[in-house]
Design an enzyme around this catalytic site. Structure first.
Site, PDB file in Angstrom:
ATOM      1  N   TRP A 121      -2.740  -2.800  -1.717  1.00 49.15           N
ATOM      2  CA  TRP A 121      -2.421  -4.222  -1.806  1.00 49.15           C
ATOM      3  C   TRP A 121      -3.337  -4.887  -0.793  1.00 49.15           C
ATOM      4  O   TRP A 121      -3.164  -4.714   0.414  1.00 49.15           O
ATOM      5  CB  TRP A 121      -0.958  -4.460  -1.465  1.00 49.15           C
ATOM      6  CG  TRP A 121      -0.521  -5.887  -1.641  1.00 49.15           C
ATOM      7  CD1 TRP A 121      -0.068  -6.478  -2.781  1.00 49.15           C
ATOM      8  CD2 TRP A 121      -0.478  -6.900  -0.626  1.00 49.15           C
ATOM      9  NE1 TRP A 121       0.245  -7.792  -2.541  1.00 49.15           N
ATOM     10  CE2 TRP A 121       0.002  -8.081  -1.229  1.00 49.15           C
ATOM     11  CE3 TRP A 121      -0.815  -6.937   0.731  1.00 49.15           C
ATOM     12  CZ2 TRP A 121       0.157  -9.273  -0.532  1.00 49.15           C
ATOM     13  CZ3 TRP A 121      -0.658  -8.133   1.434  1.00 49.15           C
ATOM     14  CH2 TRP A 121      -0.170  -9.285   0.798  1.00 49.15           C
ATOM     15  N   GLU A 173       7.545 -15.559 -10.106  1.00 52.20           N
ATOM     16  CA  GLU A 173       6.850 -14.344  -9.669  1.00 52.20           C
ATOM     17  C   GLU A 173       6.413 -13.444 -10.819  1.00 52.20           C
ATOM     18  O   GLU A 173       5.418 -12.747 -10.693  1.00 52.20           O
ATOM     19  CB  GLU A 173       7.611 -13.579  -8.583  1.00 52.20           C
ATOM     20  CG  GLU A 173       8.850 -12.861  -8.995  1.00 52.20           C
ATOM     21  CD  GLU A 173       9.473 -12.092  -7.833  1.00 52.20           C
ATOM     22  OE1 GLU A 173       8.782 -11.715  -6.890  1.00 52.20           O
ATOM     23  OE2 GLU A 173      10.692 -11.853  -7.903  1.00 52.20           O
ATOM     24  N   GLU A 214      16.970 -18.552  -6.864  1.00 50.76           N
ATOM     25  CA  GLU A 214      16.642 -17.202  -7.318  1.00 50.76           C
ATOM     26  C   GLU A 214      16.108 -17.220  -8.758  1.00 50.76           C
ATOM     27  O   GLU A 214      15.148 -16.508  -9.075  1.00 50.76           O
ATOM     28  CB  GLU A 214      17.883 -16.296  -7.182  1.00 50.76           C
ATOM     29  CG  GLU A 214      17.723 -14.880  -7.701  1.00 50.76           C
ATOM     30  CD  GLU A 214      16.635 -14.053  -7.027  1.00 50.76           C
ATOM     31  OE1 GLU A 214      16.032 -14.519  -6.037  1.00 50.76           O
ATOM     32  OE2 GLU A 214      16.379 -12.944  -7.513  1.00 50.76           O
ATOM     33  N   CYS A 222       0.847  -1.199   0.000  1.00 56.99           N
ATOM     34  CA  CYS A 222       0.000   0.000   0.000  1.00 56.99           C
ATOM     35  C   CYS A 222       0.882   1.249   0.000  1.00 56.99           C
ATOM     36  O   CYS A 222       1.857   1.337   0.731  1.00 56.99           O
ATOM     37  CB  CYS A 222      -0.944   0.080   1.178  1.00 56.99           C
ATOM     38  SG  CYS A 222      -2.161  -1.227   1.218  1.00 56.99           S
ATOM     39  N   LYS A 262       5.967  -4.527  -3.618  1.00 60.24           N
ATOM     40  CA  LYS A 262       7.407  -4.368  -3.461  1.00 60.24           C
ATOM     41  C   LYS A 262       7.837  -4.417  -2.004  1.00 60.24           C
ATOM     42  O   LYS A 262       8.866  -4.971  -1.666  1.00 60.24           O
ATOM     43  CB  LYS A 262       7.808  -3.025  -4.095  1.00 60.24           C
ATOM     44  CG  LYS A 262       9.295  -2.773  -4.126  1.00 60.24           C
ATOM     45  CD  LYS A 262       9.959  -3.636  -5.160  1.00 60.24           C
ATOM     46  CE  LYS A 262      11.459  -3.474  -5.165  1.00 60.24           C
ATOM     47  NZ  LYS A 262      12.087  -4.637  -5.814  1.00 60.24           N
ATOM     48  N   ARG A 271       4.133  -0.446  -4.636  1.00 60.01           N
ATOM     49  CA  ARG A 271       3.838  -0.961  -3.291  1.00 60.01           C
ATOM     50  C   ARG A 271       2.512  -1.721  -3.235  1.00 60.01           C
ATOM     51  O   ARG A 271       2.188  -2.343  -2.211  1.00 60.01           O
ATOM     52  CB  ARG A 271       3.777   0.195  -2.289  1.00 60.01           C
ATOM     53  CG  ARG A 271       5.051   0.996  -2.207  1.00 60.01           C
ATOM     54  CD  ARG A 271       4.881   2.148  -1.241  1.00 60.01           C
ATOM     55  NE  ARG A 271       4.719   1.681   0.117  1.00 60.01           N
ATOM     56  CZ  ARG A 271       5.708   1.459   0.960  1.00 60.01           C
ATOM     57  NH1 ARG A 271       6.945   1.697   0.592  1.00 60.01           N
ATOM     58  NH2 ARG A 271       5.478   1.019   2.168  1.00 60.01           N
ATOM     59  N   HIS A 317      16.605 -37.446  -5.362  1.00 63.01           N
ATOM     60  CA  HIS A 317      15.824 -37.854  -4.185  1.00 63.01           C
ATOM     61  C   HIS A 317      14.357 -37.452  -4.315  1.00 63.01           C
ATOM     62  O   HIS A 317      13.640 -37.425  -3.326  1.00 63.01           O
ATOM     63  CB  HIS A 317      16.428 -37.244  -2.923  1.00 63.01           C
ATOM     64  CG  HIS A 317      17.835 -37.701  -2.682  1.00 63.01           C
ATOM     65  ND1 HIS A 317      18.139 -38.983  -2.288  1.00 63.01           N
ATOM     66  CD2 HIS A 317      19.020 -37.065  -2.837  1.00 63.01           C
ATOM     67  CE1 HIS A 317      19.453 -39.113  -2.191  1.00 63.01           C
ATOM     68  NE2 HIS A 317      20.014 -37.952  -2.520  1.00 63.01           N
ATOM     69  N   LYS A 343      12.419 -15.837  -9.674  1.00 66.06           N
ATOM     70  CA  LYS A 343      12.185 -14.781 -10.675  1.00 66.06           C
ATOM     71  C   LYS A 343      11.151 -15.256 -11.689  1.00 66.06           C
ATOM     72  O   LYS A 343      10.246 -14.526 -12.036  1.00 66.06           O
ATOM     73  CB  LYS A 343      13.475 -14.408 -11.426  1.00 66.06           C
ATOM     74  CG  LYS A 343      14.491 -13.584 -10.687  1.00 66.06           C
ATOM     75  CD  LYS A 343      14.094 -12.156 -10.429  1.00 66.06           C
ATOM     76  CE  LYS A 343      13.339 -12.027  -9.142  1.00 66.06           C
ATOM     77  NZ  LYS A 343      14.046 -11.753  -7.950  1.00 66.06           N
ATOM     78  N   ASN A 395      -2.016   1.997   5.541  1.00 63.27           N
ATOM     79  CA  ASN A 395      -1.118   0.928   5.106  1.00 63.27           C
ATOM     80  C   ASN A 395      -0.799   0.102   6.347  1.00 63.27           C
ATOM     81  O   ASN A 395      -0.257   0.634   7.308  1.00 63.27           O
ATOM     82  CB  ASN A 395       0.155   1.550   4.511  1.00 63.27           C
ATOM     83  CG  ASN A 395       1.271   0.537   4.326  1.00 63.27           C
ATOM     84  OD1 ASN A 395       1.010  -0.655   4.186  1.00 63.27           O
ATOM     85  ND2 ASN A 395       2.505   1.003   4.323  1.00 63.27           N
ATOM     86  N   GLY A 396      -1.162  -1.179   6.339  1.00 62.81           N
ATOM     87  CA  GLY A 396      -0.896  -2.025   7.509  1.00 62.81           C
ATOM     88  C   GLY A 396      -2.091  -2.913   7.788  1.00 62.81           C
ATOM     89  O   GLY A 396      -2.970  -3.081   6.945  1.00 62.81           O
TER      90      GLY A 396
HETATM   91  C1  AGP Z   1      11.846 -10.396  -4.919  1.00 63.20           C
HETATM   92  O1  AGP Z   1      11.852 -10.525  -6.299  1.00 63.20           O
HETATM   93  C2  AGP Z   1      10.578 -10.392  -4.265  1.00 63.20           C
HETATM   94  N1  AGP Z   1       9.586  -9.625  -4.882  1.00 63.20           N
HETATM   95  C3  AGP Z   1      10.514 -10.548  -2.766  1.00 63.20           C
HETATM   96  O2  AGP Z   1      10.829 -11.880  -2.536  1.00 63.20           O
HETATM   97  C4  AGP Z   1      11.384  -9.667  -1.860  1.00 63.20           C
HETATM   98  O3  AGP Z   1      12.727 -10.000  -2.040  1.00 63.20           O
HETATM   99  C5  AGP Z   1      10.961  -9.862  -0.392  1.00 63.20           C
HETATM  100  O4  AGP Z   1       9.643  -9.447  -0.229  1.00 63.20           O
HETATM  101  C6  AGP Z   1      11.865  -9.155   0.592  1.00 63.20           C
HETATM  102  O5  AGP Z   1      11.815  -7.764   0.438  1.00 63.20           O
HETATM  103  P1  AGP Z   1      12.915  -6.846   1.096  1.00 63.20           P
HETATM  104  O6  AGP Z   1      14.214  -7.192   0.475  1.00 63.20           O
HETATM  105  O7  AGP Z   1      12.485  -5.441   0.790  1.00 63.20           O
HETATM  106  O8  AGP Z   1      12.903  -7.130   2.564  1.00 63.20           O
END
Ligand code: AGP
Length: 612
Positions: free
Chosen positions: A73, A492, A485, A2, A607, A27, A508, A489, A99-100
């Site tokens: 969000w 997401e 990673e 948010c 984000k 956000r 395994h 990527k 926001n929260g």
């Molecule tokens: C990364 O591509 C993500 N969107 C997400 O996993 C992110 O890294 C995670 O929410 C942590 O955020 P931060 O680094 O701002 O704490």
């Protein structure tokens, strides 16, 4: 999670709010809304992006010099027009953006319903503004007092802004656990979740602290109080943020721009810390607590998502080079599982935003138990930077794409520098290895540039794999976290199910998934276990899996067996993650684009995750 922006002054507020919301859209982007004073208190809100709100607002009376905006969000209630913020109190005199999460909203709602309150939305936010109104009316107190009483009874996290019909020249804001910045202009004030909507108007900002209330009044200026009514002296800071860094700079997407910025951002992270001519690494943040850090019983790294994966590489680096025990924890698990933390422990928290609720809570817990806390973050002035004993910025500049790219390589570069610095202080690295790694590290930005030249080939490979439903990513040693990673990527931003696995662990379980339809991305740049990774690739090929291998330049053995290869320049093994992740970022980007996905704002994500 948010975005909040608000303004009071002489400017026309509507364009300012829309521009601010676009900056904050990373956000949260499932709905957006604004409230403006123009004779009365008008609220316009809409499901969808800020541009949907703009279309909806066209032709409406949008004049006014005081207002606030929100991009959401969803937590409580699905993303729709009604659940979008702002929310009004029962009598329509107060409007709120939030926001929260208000955790005890259900109990408050039930109590208020008994008092006759009727709610239009399913949100916790609407409950909060009704609760404030109830206190204001029943106790016959001013809004500020009612807010203080309400916040004292609320459990949860919030950054809120309230507008009051009876005071059109005033905004009231408060925070606990969610960020809020006040911008100080000439006879005008700004409020926002981060400084990006403010920076083009003023560089003077005050970061609100937890449990503080800010009153922005056209006549009385800015007043900051605690929720216990103690007046605070605002600590005014200068923003060090350039407006150009917030734009796409000719790229189609922020994510692509941020991928291509990495040669520079990695160099920025190392600047002043890596001295090749003197063969020396010095990370400023380590200095003050040097003895405590190098003699710690153990280092625990706590983070979430991509930052957690960077932490895993940190574990490999620190254990390998500095010979200290390291544990890597998901912050969300660590905080709730009664972990063993002693006063001789060091907790390193990693976060791009520096605002991730779980990571901040993990830090708080560690601090309570007497551990030394060290923050690695990107956003200057974030909560993490303020709440740790010491720490380092990665200096990657604003990362707007929701999928983290340049922040990841910045975190890994910083962890590499820390591992080298600690190893040197502890005497666990030979002078020749230390010098060799320093020299290799200094070449990384140019080598990243070289990997970026494979963009065309990666786009071609993306075309081949774009319609897959699943993908497997395998890696060993330093490249195992890169497998995680790469998979993160892809899933997401393209919504393809992808899993990262240690290559040797495949047999395994995941090997059962392999058939002619399963693309397997193998990060195969390892020197130390080259023949082992070759065997892993053979095992995939024997089951007709399609292999895309990331290999070191000139690796003819793997190029001979894999279906497709992408080469990266040779480097020292502990530094390979900084190179091998780049093609995987580009692969995910192109596949997502070819599938018609919104790469910068993938569905359901935000984000900065400021709720649990
Ligand atoms: C990364 O591509 C993500 N969107 C997400 O996993 C992110 O890294 C995670 O929410 C942590 O955020 P931060 O680094 O701002 O704490």
């Amino acid at each position: 999670m948010c975005g909040i922006v608000a303004y009071i002054g002489e400017r026309e507020v509507y364009p300012l709010l829309i521009k601010g919301l676009k900056r904050l859209e990373y956000r949260g982007y499932d709905s957006a809304g604004i409230a403006l004073f123009n004779g009365s208190l008008n609220v316009y809100k809409r499901k969808g992006k800020v541009k949907d709100l703009e279309e909806f607002a066209e032709g409406k009376n949008l004049k006014g010099n005081t207002g606030m905006g929100h991009t959401r969000w969803a937590t409580h209630g699905e993303p729709d027009d009604i659940n979008a913020h702002p929310h009004l109190s029962g009598n329509g005199n107060l409007a709120i953006i939030h926001n929260g999460i208000i955790e005890n909203y259900a109990l408050l709602k039930a109590t208020l319903e008994k008092e006759g309150h009727v709610f239009k939305s399913e949100t916790d936010t609407e409950v909060l503004i009704h609760f404030i109104e109830e206190i204001k009316e029943k106790s016959n107190v001013e809004l500020e007092e009612a807010l203080r009483i309400a916040l004292d009874k609320v459990i949860g996290a919030y950054a809120i802004v309230i507008m009051d019909k009876d005071h059109p020249g005033r905004l009231i804001a408060a925070r606990k656990g969610s960020p809020l910045v006040v911008g100080l202009g000439d006879g005008e004030y700004f409020l926002a979740s981060d400084a990006t909507p403010i920076v083009e108007y003023t560089k003077n900002v005050v970061y609100l602290k937890d449990q503080e209330i800010a009153i922005l009044d056209m006549n009385d200026g800015l007043t900051i109080k605690t929720i216990n009514n103690e007046i605070q002296t605002p600590f005014v800071q200068q923003l060090d943020l350039e407006i150009e860094k917030l734009e796409k700079g000719g790229y189609d997407h922020y994510m692509l721009k941020e991928i291509f910025e990495q040669p520079r951002t990695i160099a920025d992270c190392m600047r002043g810390r890596l001295n090749v001519s003197k063969s020396m690494v010095k990370v400023g943040g380590l200095k003050e607590y040097q003895n405590r850090i190098i003699n710690a019983d153990k280092i625990t790294i706590a983070a979430c998502g991509t930052s957690w994966i960077a932490g895993l590489i940190g574990e490999y680096l620190i254990e390998d080079l500095a010979r200290m025990p390291v544990e890597v924890e998901y912050a969300s698990e660590f905080r709730y599982r009664n972990p063993v933390i002693g006063e001789k422990d060091v907790i390193v928290a990693i976060s791009q935003s520096g605002e991730t609720a779980d990571t901040l809570a993990a830090l708080g817990l560690a601090k309570q138990k007497g551990a030394l806390t060290y923050g690695i973050c990107n956003v200057v002035g974030s909560s993490m930077a303020r709440e740790t004993h010491s720490g380092s910025y990665i200096h990657a500049g604003p990362e707007i794409g929701v999928a983290s790219t340049k922040a990841f390589t910045g975190q890994v570069a910083l962890l590499t520098l820390m591992a080298l610095n600690i190893a040197h202080l502890r005497g666990t690295i030979s002078q020749s290895e230390y010098q060799q790694l320093i020299s290799e590290l200094s070449k990384i930005p140019d080598k990243v540039q070289k990997v970026l030249e494979s963009n065309g080939k990666i786009r071609y490979i993306a075309e081949i794999f774009k319609d897959t439903a699943n993908a497997l990513y395998l890696g060993r040693g330093y490249n195992f976290p890169i497998a995680l990673e790469g998979a993160l990527k892809l899933k997401e931003i393209s919504y393809i199910h992808a899993e990262g696995y240690p290559a040797a662990e495949m047999k395994h379980g995941p090997i059962a998934l392999i058939d002619e339809n399963m693309p397997v991305v193998v990060i195969a740049t390892n020197k130390s276990a080259h023949e082992k990774i070759v065997s892993n690739i053979q095992e995939v090929k024997a089951r007709k899996g399609k292999v895309l291998a990331i290999v070191t330049e000139g690796d003819e053995i793997i190029s001979g067996i894999a279906d497709y290869t992408i080469e990266i320049p040779d480097t020292a093994e502990p530094l390979t993650p900084l190179l091998s992740v780049i093609p995987l970022q580009l692969l995910a980007y192109h596949i997502a684009l070819m599938r018609g996905c919104n790469v910068d704002q993938p569905r359901n994500l935000a984000k900065s995750v400021t709720v649990e």
